[in-house]
Write an enzyme that holds these catalytic residues in place. Structure first.
Site, PDB file in Angstrom:
ATOM      1  N   ASP A 226     100.824  32.689  78.288  1.00 46.05           N
ATOM      2  CA  ASP A 226      99.666  33.165  77.546  1.00 46.05           C
ATOM      3  C   ASP A 226      98.655  33.773  78.531  1.00 46.05           C
ATOM      4  OD1 ASP A 226      98.499  32.885  74.575  1.00 46.05           O
ATOM      5  OD2 ASP A 226      96.857  32.487  75.945  1.00 46.05           O
ATOM      6  N   TYR A 376      88.619  36.566  75.160  1.00 50.80           N
ATOM      7  CA  TYR A 376      89.278  37.723  74.543  1.00 50.80           C
ATOM      8  C   TYR A 376      88.373  38.945  74.603  1.00 50.80           C
ATOM      9  CZ  TYR A 376      93.133  34.932  72.756  1.00 50.80           C
ATOM     10  OH  TYR A 376      94.259  34.152  72.666  1.00 50.80           O
ATOM     11  N   HIS A 432     106.053  29.621  72.276  1.00 52.78           N
ATOM     12  CA  HIS A 432     104.919  30.041  73.093  1.00 52.78           C
ATOM     13  C   HIS A 432     104.373  28.941  73.993  1.00 52.78           C
ATOM     14  CE1 HIS A 432     101.686  32.778  74.079  1.00 52.78           C
ATOM     15  NE2 HIS A 432     100.783  31.871  73.774  1.00 52.78           N
TER      16      HIS A 432
END
Length: 459
Positions: A226, A376, A432
């Site tokens: 990630d 982000y 993930h």
């Protein structure tokens, strides 16, 4: 068909030629610039570089406040037969809340968190938290290999608690013994959040390289998934002489790779021309469904966090149930996309509620959800054309390709970014959150990769 083949061959040759020309250019190494992320102006005096022991703690007041908020949550029914397709299913959420309120013991989990040594040190104005685990025993004449493991969102350092003993206390005498450092990304968990705008993955990489040097390591390995894969990749780009090897379990393709575009246009019809396996074709095609529809369906959170993170984040910071639903929904669909068709999201098929809620509690007690979401915005607001996105990685690299990862990256794509790809492993299972879901498989792949790099360096 013959026209298409001729066109594909011609374009393939152009791509290959461009790649060769580009690789012959002199290596460009990213240059890091020191930042100041603390409150106010950067002081004139040298920064305190001391390392302080840290312990995760809780209080009766903290637990009472949590229980009060859990008791006062307002439920809302899910649509009939909706499972996890509309988000976290309310019926199953009620079960999670009941377990959280009546059976989950945060004090017990705090003791579990403290089973490994925690530390903090100030770098560029903010406190950096990390777990540092040294092997209990080493064979005579051997040294532990330093390895930093970096988490992503919405995970935490706790993701690595299952893999740490596998790497620091390997069962086989032929295996490498590691010394593990697991930091919290600034703004996540117990690392202080930056107080100024602009803190992106490159800034985190620079701080983590500083951390490893402060701990006395001249050379070390790094591993991540990630955001951790971006940060560790940037660490390798910034310090190629210090990072001996890079291992990632998430390897999205580089910016605007011509080979990638051509392979998407013609790879289904001419897979071998672009180095595609049958598995690659299955994972990538049809393009509209796999790369467009799935992306739109699963990236709504990203658009929110890359634009206005503080608005949604404030609600999550006030509601533990909202926070749990927001975080755990990702542990469902990002572990296996098919879990969205289950009433319970398949969460307990791969994880325990204790482990899932412990990760949520790290966000809740540290009040870090807003600052974690800002990461982000800081990364995406600078655009996708930053220098590090276009530059290759010259450090030996290993990639573990888990079948249920969010996006599949064929080996031919990965090689366009990572020039010294030593291992590319198609993993048997997993998604993930690989370190938490499949610690044994990931540990084995890390072992294999580091052994290959270490052996090649001895020649």
């Amino acid at each position: 068909m013959y026209t298409e083949l001729a066109l594909a061959l011609g374009l393939g040759a152009v791509v290959a030629l461009v790649a060769v020309i580009f690789q012959k250019k002199s290596k460009i190494v990213l240059e890091a610039q020191d930042g100041w992320w603390g409150v106010g102006a950067c002081p004139q005096e040298p920064e305190d570089d001391s390392i302080r022991p840290f312990k995760v703690e809780t209080t009766s007041g903290e637990i009472e406040d949590l229980n009060l908020r859990l008791d006062q949550t307002r439920s809302f029914p899910s649509l009939e037969d909706s499972q996890f397709n509309y988000g976290f299913n309310s019926k199953y959420l009620e079960k999670v809340v009941s377990y959280w309120r009546n059976d989950f013991s945060w004090r017990k989990q705090v003791d579990k968190l403290n089973k490994y040594p925690h530390f903090k040190t100030k770098i560029e104005g903010i406190d950096i938290h990390y777990v540092h685990v040294k092997p209990k025993r080493l064979a005579e004449g051997t040294r532990a290999v330093p390895l930093m493991m970096v988490h992503g969102w919405p995970g935490s350092f706790y993701e690595f608690y299952g893999i740490i003993p596998l790497l620091t206390e390997p069962s086989s005498p032929d295996d490498i013994t590691f010394e593990i450092i697991c930091p919290s990304i600034p703004g996540y968990g117990f690392s202080e959040a930056p107080h100024k705008k602009g803190f992106d993955g490159l800034c985190a990489a620079h701080i983590f390289n500083k951390l490893m040097k402060r701990l006395g390591f001249d050379q070390y390995y790094v591993q991540g998934g990630d955001w951790g894969s971006l940060i560790t990749t940037n660490m390798a780009q910034l310090e190629p002489n210090a990072v001996k090897g890079l291992h990632v379990n998430f390897a999205p393709p580089g910016k605007g790779a011509l080979l990638m575009i051509m392979s998407l246009l013609f790879g289904r019809r001419f897979p071998k021309l672009f180095g595609f396996t049958e598995y690659d074709v299955k994972q990538l095609f049809p393009i509209m469904e796999k790369l467009v529809v799935d992306s739109i369906r699963e990236t709504g959170y990203m658009h929110i966090q890359a634009t206005k993170p503080d608005t949604a984040g404030r609600a999550l910071n006030d509601s533990p149930v909202g926070l749990a639903a927001y975080i755990l929904e990702k542990f469902s669909t990002w572990t296996d996309n098919e879990f969205k068709n289950l009433e319970d999201g398949g969460l307990e098929r791969k994880f325990s509620l204790d482990d899932l809620l412990t990760n949520v509690m790290i966000y809740w007690t540290s009040r870090s959800i807003i600052s974690s979401m800002r990461f982000y915005k800081e990364n995406f607001s600078k655009g996708m054309n930053q220098l590090h996105a276009k530059l290759p990685v010259y450090v030996p690299t290993g990639v573990a390709c888990f079948p249920n990862e969010l996006k599949h990256s064929p080996k031919s794509w990965v090689e366009q970014k990572y020039y010294k790809l030593k291992t590319y492993t198609q993993m048997a299972r997993g998604g993930h959150f690989a370190a938490m879901e499949e610690p044994q498989l990931l540990a084995e792949d890390v072992q294999n990769f580091v052994k290959i790099v270490e052996k090649s360096k001895k020649k």
